[in-house]
Scaffold this motif. Structure first.
Motif, mmCIF file in Angstrom:
data_model
loop_
_atom_site.group_PDB
_atom_site.id
_atom_site.type_symbol
_atom_site.label_atom_id
_atom_site.label_comp_id
_atom_site.label_asym_id
_atom_site.label_seq_id
_atom_site.Cartn_x
_atom_site.Cartn_y
_atom_site.Cartn_z
ATOM 1 N N GLY A 1 6.944 0.138 1.516
ATOM 2 C CA GLY A 1 6.792 1.496 1.829
ATOM 3 C C GLY A 1 5.512 1.422 2.520
ATOM 4 N N ALA A 2 4.809 2.309 2.635
ATOM 5 C CA ALA A 2 3.521 2.552 3.379
ATOM 6 C C ALA A 2 2.866 2.635 1.752
ATOM 7 N N VAL A 3 1.206 1.850 1.642
ATOM 8 C CA VAL A 3 1.149 2.452 1.014
ATOM 9 C C VAL A 3 -0.504 3.036 1.164
ATOM 10 N N VAL A 4 -1.317 2.908 2.894
ATOM 11 C CA VAL A 4 -2.077 4.340 2.758
ATOM 12 C C VAL A 4 -1.708 4.675 4.137
ATOM 13 N N PHE A 28 -2.492 4.533 -5.155
ATOM 14 C CA PHE A 28 -3.687 3.227 -5.905
ATOM 15 C C PHE A 28 -4.602 3.852 -5.332
ATOM 16 N N GLN A 29 -5.781 3.965 -6.238
ATOM 17 C CA GLN A 29 -6.850 4.045 -6.272
ATOM 18 C C GLN A 29 -8.078 3.406 -5.311
ATOM 19 N N ILE A 93 -8.673 3.744 12.729
ATOM 20 C CA ILE A 93 -7.497 3.324 11.684
ATOM 21 C C ILE A 93 -8.291 3.042 10.633
ATOM 22 N N CYS A 94 -7.491 3.881 9.721
ATOM 23 C CA CYS A 94 -8.660 3.458 7.849
ATOM 24 C C CYS A 94 -7.840 2.279 7.677
ATOM 25 N N SER A 95 -7.844 1.885 6.084
ATOM 26 C CA SER A 95 -7.759 0.709 5.484
ATOM 27 C C SER A 95 -8.434 0.904 4.032
ATOM 28 N N ALA A 96 -7.305 -0.185 3.210
ATOM 29 C CA ALA A 96 -7.633 0.358 2.129
ATOM 30 C C ALA A 96 -7.443 -1.509 1.354
ATOM 31 N N ASN A 97 -8.647 -1.714 -0.183
ATOM 32 C CA ASN A 97 -7.528 -2.982 0.032
ATOM 33 C C ASN A 97 -6.804 -2.132 -1.795
ATOM 34 N N LEU A 105 -6.029 -6.105 3.054
ATOM 35 C CA LEU A 105 -6.584 -4.605 3.109
ATOM 36 C C LEU A 105 -5.068 -4.010 4.065
ATOM 37 N N HIS A 106 -4.264 -3.069 3.336
ATOM 38 C CA HIS A 106 -3.390 -2.485 4.287
ATOM 39 C C HIS A 106 -3.932 -0.996 4.594
ATOM 40 N N PHE A 107 -3.468 -0.714 6.060
ATOM 41 C CA PHE A 107 -3.674 0.182 7.024
ATOM 42 C C PHE A 107 -3.336 1.475 6.693
#
Lengths: 116, 111
Positions: A1-4, A28-29, A93-97, A105-107
């Protein structure tokens, strides 16, 4: 599933108005999030790095007063496009590690902005 | 010179074909390498990481040549569902993960 998660998925606004886009890390933080912009048939271009609790780091050529970034918590970063113009119409688009070091990265699902 | 360069394509191939994409990067300090897939009007999704020893995931094989600063992706037995844009991505660490994207190579698989 989506994480971001990114919201809204699309927005149409009039020229001169401001638009806020939210990016949330779901399970996640994220002390660091990234904001990209993609014009049709072009590559994703990094706009800025959003740092929790401190100022964002902008890439060369990106106006910090026009693209306001706030990263007030470990799970939320916002991008506000101020006084939008038609040339700001793009896919943001944003992303995070989620991991450490060089993890991919997850987008977020992206926000398509159209300024009329 | 762009930091990450790819042939934009499009590559039009029949189902079952084998297709290879190439990518070069300019910064020798690059530390991580990925292939992402992007469908039209969607966000990029990680296809696979690329390791120095080369790695395979089903029909997909990725290769990295650090000396030549060259990355490749091979897709065997192409499916219609493989039609997408494939993004070559190079990363730099140093506390957080900054990624530089290539412009992408478009693949169209036809029946």
């Amino acid at each position: 599933g989506a994480v971001v998660s990114q919201h809204p998925s699309w927005v149409i606004c009039k020229s001169g108005t401001s638009v806020k886009i939210e990016c949330r890390s779901l399970d996640f933080q994220a002390t660091t999030m990234f904001w990209y912009r993609q014009f049709p048939k072009q590559s994703l271009m990094l706009m800025a790095t959003s740092n929790e609790g401190s100022k964002a780091t902008y890439e060369q050529g990106v106006e910090k007063d026009k693209f306001l970034i706030n990263h007030a918590s470990l799970t939320l970063s916002t991008l506000t496009v101020t006084s939008a113009h038609p040339e700001d119409s793009s896919f943001y688009i944003c992303s995070a590690n989620k991991g450490q070091g060089s993890s991919p990265l997850h987008f977020g699902n992206g926000t398509r902005l159209t300024v009329t | 010179r762009k930091e990450v360069e790819q042939d934009p394509g499009p590559f039009n191939v029949p189902e079952g074909a084998t297709v290879a994409f190439n990518c070069t990067y300019s910064n020798s300090a690059s530390q991580s390498f990925f292939w992402y897939r992007q469908d039209c009007r969607k966000e990029p999704k990680l296809l696979m990481s690329v390791y120095s020893s080369g790695n395979e995931d089903g029909r997909f094989t990725a290769q990295l040549n650090r000396a030549s600063q060259y990355i490749s992706l091979l897709i065997r037995d192409s499916k219609l569902s493989d039609s997408a844009t494939y993004l070559c991505v190079v990363g730099f660490s140093g506390g957080y993960n900054k990624l530089i994207f290539g412009a992408g190579t478009r693949l169209a698989v036809h029946p």
